[in-house]
Design an enzyme around this catalytic site. Structure first.
Site, PDB file in Angstrom:
ATOM      1  N   SER A 234      98.461  47.779   8.625  1.00  0.00           N
ATOM      2  CA  SER A 234      99.351  48.199   7.540  1.00  0.00           C
ATOM      3  C   SER A 234     100.176  49.440   7.912  1.00  0.00           C
ATOM      4  CB  SER A 234      98.525  48.416   6.282  1.00  0.00           C
ATOM      5  OG  SER A 234      99.379  48.380   5.176  1.00  0.00           O
ATOM      6  N   ARG A 235      99.590  50.619   7.805  1.00  0.00           N
ATOM      7  CA  ARG A 235     100.254  51.841   8.249  1.00  0.00           C
ATOM      8  C   ARG A 235      99.177  52.773   8.790  1.00  0.00           C
ATOM      9  NH1 ARG A 235     104.218  49.358   8.397  1.00  0.00           N
ATOM     10  NH2 ARG A 235     106.185  49.665   7.324  1.00  0.00           N
ATOM     11  N   ASP A 259      97.020  47.987  14.676  1.00  0.00           N
ATOM     12  CA  ASP A 259      98.383  47.651  15.090  1.00  0.00           C
ATOM     13  C   ASP A 259      99.324  48.793  14.721  1.00  0.00           C
ATOM     14  OD1 ASP A 259     100.354  45.807  16.100  1.00  0.00           O
ATOM     15  OD2 ASP A 259     101.015  45.468  14.033  1.00  0.00           O
ATOM     16  N   GLU A 264     102.337  57.184  15.576  1.00  0.00           N
ATOM     17  CA  GLU A 264     102.961  56.181  16.441  1.00  0.00           C
ATOM     18  C   GLU A 264     104.434  56.473  16.740  1.00  0.00           C
ATOM     19  OE1 GLU A 264     102.262  52.632  13.921  1.00  0.00           O
ATOM     20  OE2 GLU A 264     104.440  52.455  13.768  1.00  0.00           O
ATOM     21  N   HIS A 296     102.244  47.973  16.995  1.00  0.00           N
ATOM     22  CA  HIS A 296     103.020  47.542  15.817  1.00  0.00           C
ATOM     23  C   HIS A 296     103.762  46.230  16.094  1.00  0.00           C
ATOM     24  CE1 HIS A 296     104.532  49.453  11.888  1.00  0.00           C
ATOM     25  NE2 HIS A 296     104.670  48.143  11.810  1.00  0.00           N
ATOM     26  N   PHE A 299     104.579  41.961  13.161  1.00  0.00           N
ATOM     27  CA  PHE A 299     105.760  41.228  12.646  1.00  0.00           C
ATOM     28  C   PHE A 299     106.420  40.378  13.724  1.00  0.00           C
ATOM     29  CE2 PHE A 299     109.302  43.292  14.786  1.00  0.00           C
ATOM     30  CZ  PHE A 299     108.648  44.349  15.389  1.00  0.00           C
TER      31      PHE A 299
HETATM   32  P1  NAD Z   1     102.773  43.949  -0.842  1.00  0.00           P
HETATM   33  O1  NAD Z   1     103.590  44.934  -1.592  1.00  0.00           O
HETATM   34  O2  NAD Z   1     103.008  42.496  -1.065  1.00  0.00           O
HETATM   35  O3  NAD Z   1     101.222  44.235  -1.118  1.00  0.00           O
HETATM   36  C1  NAD Z   1     100.641  45.492  -1.157  1.00  0.00           C
HETATM   37  C2  NAD Z   1      99.447  45.427  -2.089  1.00  0.00           C
HETATM   38  O4  NAD Z   1      98.769  46.675  -2.024  1.00  0.00           O
HETATM   39  C3  NAD Z   1      99.832  45.183  -3.557  1.00  0.00           C
HETATM   40  O5  NAD Z   1      99.087  44.119  -4.092  1.00  0.00           O
HETATM   41  C4  NAD Z   1      99.495  46.512  -4.235  1.00  0.00           C
HETATM   42  O6  NAD Z   1      99.074  46.360  -5.582  1.00  0.00           O
HETATM   43  C5  NAD Z   1      98.362  46.998  -3.354  1.00  0.00           C
HETATM   44  N1  NAD Z   1      98.127  48.429  -3.484  1.00  0.00           N
HETATM   45  C6  NAD Z   1      99.008  49.433  -3.743  1.00  0.00           C
HETATM   46  N2  NAD Z   1      98.360  50.605  -3.798  1.00  0.00           N
HETATM   47  C7  NAD Z   1      97.048  50.344  -3.579  1.00  0.00           C
HETATM   48  C8  NAD Z   1      95.887  51.139  -3.530  1.00  0.00           C
HETATM   49  N3  NAD Z   1      95.949  52.456  -3.751  1.00  0.00           N
HETATM   50  N4  NAD Z   1      94.712  50.539  -3.269  1.00  0.00           N
HETATM   51  C9  NAD Z   1      94.644  49.190  -3.080  1.00  0.00           C
HETATM   52  N5  NAD Z   1      95.706  48.383  -3.121  1.00  0.00           N
HETATM   53  C10 NAD Z   1      96.899  48.955  -3.378  1.00  0.00           C
HETATM   54  O7  NAD Z   1     102.946  44.323   0.688  1.00  0.00           O
HETATM   55  P2  NAD Z   1     102.685  43.375   1.952  1.00  0.00           P
HETATM   56  O8  NAD Z   1     103.936  42.652   2.288  1.00  0.00           O
HETATM   57  O9  NAD Z   1     101.425  42.641   1.769  1.00  0.00           O
HETATM   58  O10 NAD Z   1     102.527  44.493   3.093  1.00  0.00           O
HETATM   59  C11 NAD Z   1     101.412  45.377   3.103  1.00  0.00           C
HETATM   60  C12 NAD Z   1     101.679  46.470   4.109  1.00  0.00           C
HETATM   61  O11 NAD Z   1     101.689  45.901   5.424  1.00  0.00           O
HETATM   62  C13 NAD Z   1     103.065  47.119   3.985  1.00  0.00           C
HETATM   63  O12 NAD Z   1     103.023  48.215   3.070  1.00  0.00           O
HETATM   64  C14 NAD Z   1     103.357  47.588   5.371  1.00  0.00           C
HETATM   65  O13 NAD Z   1     102.944  48.930   5.466  1.00  0.00           O
HETATM   66  C15 NAD Z   1     102.462  46.732   6.256  1.00  0.00           C
HETATM   67  N6  NAD Z   1     103.212  45.867   7.193  1.00  0.00           N
HETATM   68  C16 NAD Z   1     102.900  45.925   8.510  1.00  0.00           C
HETATM   69  C17 NAD Z   1     103.545  45.095   9.420  1.00  0.00           C
HETATM   70  C18 NAD Z   1     103.232  45.100  10.882  1.00  0.00           C
HETATM   71  O14 NAD Z   1     104.043  44.635  11.697  1.00  0.00           O
HETATM   72  N7  NAD Z   1     102.075  45.574  11.288  1.00  0.00           N
HETATM   73  C19 NAD Z   1     104.552  44.238   8.966  1.00  0.00           C
HETATM   74  C20 NAD Z   1     104.821  44.200   7.598  1.00  0.00           C
HETATM   75  C21 NAD Z   1     104.151  45.015   6.715  1.00  0.00           C
END
Ligand code: NAD
Length: 332
Positions: A234-235, A259, A264, A296, A299
């Site tokens: 995620s991050r 990842d 980073e 990372h 994606f």
């Molecule tokens: P999304 O917005 O669909 O889902 C995020 C979920 O997290 C939501 O259901 C939200 O309610 C929940 N959330 C928010 N705050 C929270 C908390 N404090 N505790 C628990 N849950 C909480 O986002 P997504 O598309 O599923 O993406 C998730 C994350 O993945 C993104 O924020 C991004 O940082 C990361 N990401 C990484 C890559 C990569 O290449 N590694 C690519 C895309 C996204």
């Protein structure tokens, strides 16, 4: 004709933007450099910028963009934690993102990290290339019947939870907004402490914000099972890296697959193989046999890159035509 300065460009960005093309009059000028205080001056004469996860859109950068007449920040990613949204709004700059390009790509990468760490296929690959056919120290564990904890069940986390259900795992989840669809397939929502205590594998899929910064820290590790596997696609700053190192040394953290990494920005997306890496935390992490780091690339599938390029171009043309878009990001 709207002209956009594209920052942090890699060969695959050029390839997919050029492949998709745009019927609308959009001029893209590709810059290899990231956007930051030193490079913001390059935006003179452009209408907008197109940026990625590690570009710096803090207030000082946004002020320079505004002074140069930039009206659009087009993120070619879903996360927007690197943008000062209030500063952008004050400067009358619209922020657009690609909310979902391929959640499956990222969820599948989380699975790849978990399976590689568990079954040690990366080690087997290297061994066999050297004629070492020994199975010593390659023992893994069945994921089947294990409890998996998913934190954040939005688009990516929901897909990861479904994959884990298909593999015969018990899935516990934590989200501020539980999903009825996931509950229907047997995903059980619980509080964070129960998830920490019960899960053999924990995968992070929530966004980075003030409430999730260092969500995984010394205290949370103390609640987890010995030898737990932690996956983060995620991050980076969801995990306190120094605390993760401590947990790895004590054996509490049995496997770490990441990842994303807190610092980073200074490392990822670059070939630093001829440089001395100054970041002692990552060099220490790299030294562990039970840590797997990718830079990372969750994606990085052709489907996701196609979707990123086409949605970004649509965001740019919507902005140019004054169309109100659901992809606009506003301060909360
Ligand atoms: P999304 O917005 O669909 O889902 C995020 C979920 O997290 C939501 O259901 C939200 O309610 C929940 N959330 C928010 N705050 C929270 C908390 N404090 N505790 C628990 N849950 C909480 O986002 P997504 O598309 O599923 O993406 C998730 C994350 O993945 C993104 O924020 C991004 O940082 C990361 N990401 C990484 C890559 C990569 O290449 N590694 C690519 C895309 C996204």
């Amino acid at each position: 004709m709207i002209s956009i300065a594209v920052f942090s460009t890699k060969s695959y960005d050029r390839e997919f933007f050029n492949k998709i093309g745009s019927e609308a009059p959009v001029r893209l000028k590709f810059f290899d450099v990231p956007l930051n205080e030193d490079t913001a001056g390059l935006t003179q004469g452009f209408d907008g910028v197109c940026v990625f996860v590690n570009d710096n859109l803090s207030e000082p950068v946004i002020k320079t963009l505004a002074a140069n007449g930039i009206g659009l920040i087009a993120l070619r990613c879903a996360g927007f934690n690197n943008v000062d949204l209030e500063a952008a709004q004050r400067a009358n700059i619209k922020v657009m993102r690609v909310p979902a390009y391929s959640p499956e790509a990222v969820a599948e990468h989380a699975l790849a990290l978990a399976l590689t760490l568990n079954r040690k296929t990366h080690k087997a690959f290297n061994r066999i290339r050297e004629g070492n056919f020994s199975l010593e120290r390659l023992i893994g564990f069945d994921l089947h019947n294990k409890t998996v904890g998913v934190i954040g069940t939005g688009k990516i986390g929901a897909h990861f939870a479904r994959i884990m259900k298909c593999m015969g795992c018990e899935v516990l989840a934590y989200d501020l907004y539980p999903s009825e669809t996931l509950k229907d397939i047997g995903v059980q929502y619980t509080d964070l402490d129960t998830l920490f205590k019960s899960a053999r594998l924990i995968s992070l899929h929530c966004p980075l914000n003030e409430s999730t910064h260092h969500l995984i820290n010394r205290e949370s590790f103390s609640k987890m099972q010995d030898g737990v596997m932690l996956i983060n696609t995620s991050r980076g700053a969801l995990i306190d890296t120094a605390d993760a190192l401590e947990a790895l040394k004590s054996g509490r953290l049995g496997y770490l697959g990441i990842d994303v990494y807190e610092q980073e920005e200074q490392l990822f997306f670059q070939d630093l193989s001829e440089h001395i890496i100054q970041d002692d935390l990552i060099t220490r992490l790299i030294s562990f046999p039970n840590v797997l780091i990718t830079a990372h690339q969750g994606f990085l599938t052709s489907e996701a890159l196609t979707e990123i390029a086409s949605t970004t171009l649509k965001n740019i043309t919507d902005y140019a035509e004054g169309i109100v878009s659901a992809n606009q990001v506003l301060p909360s």
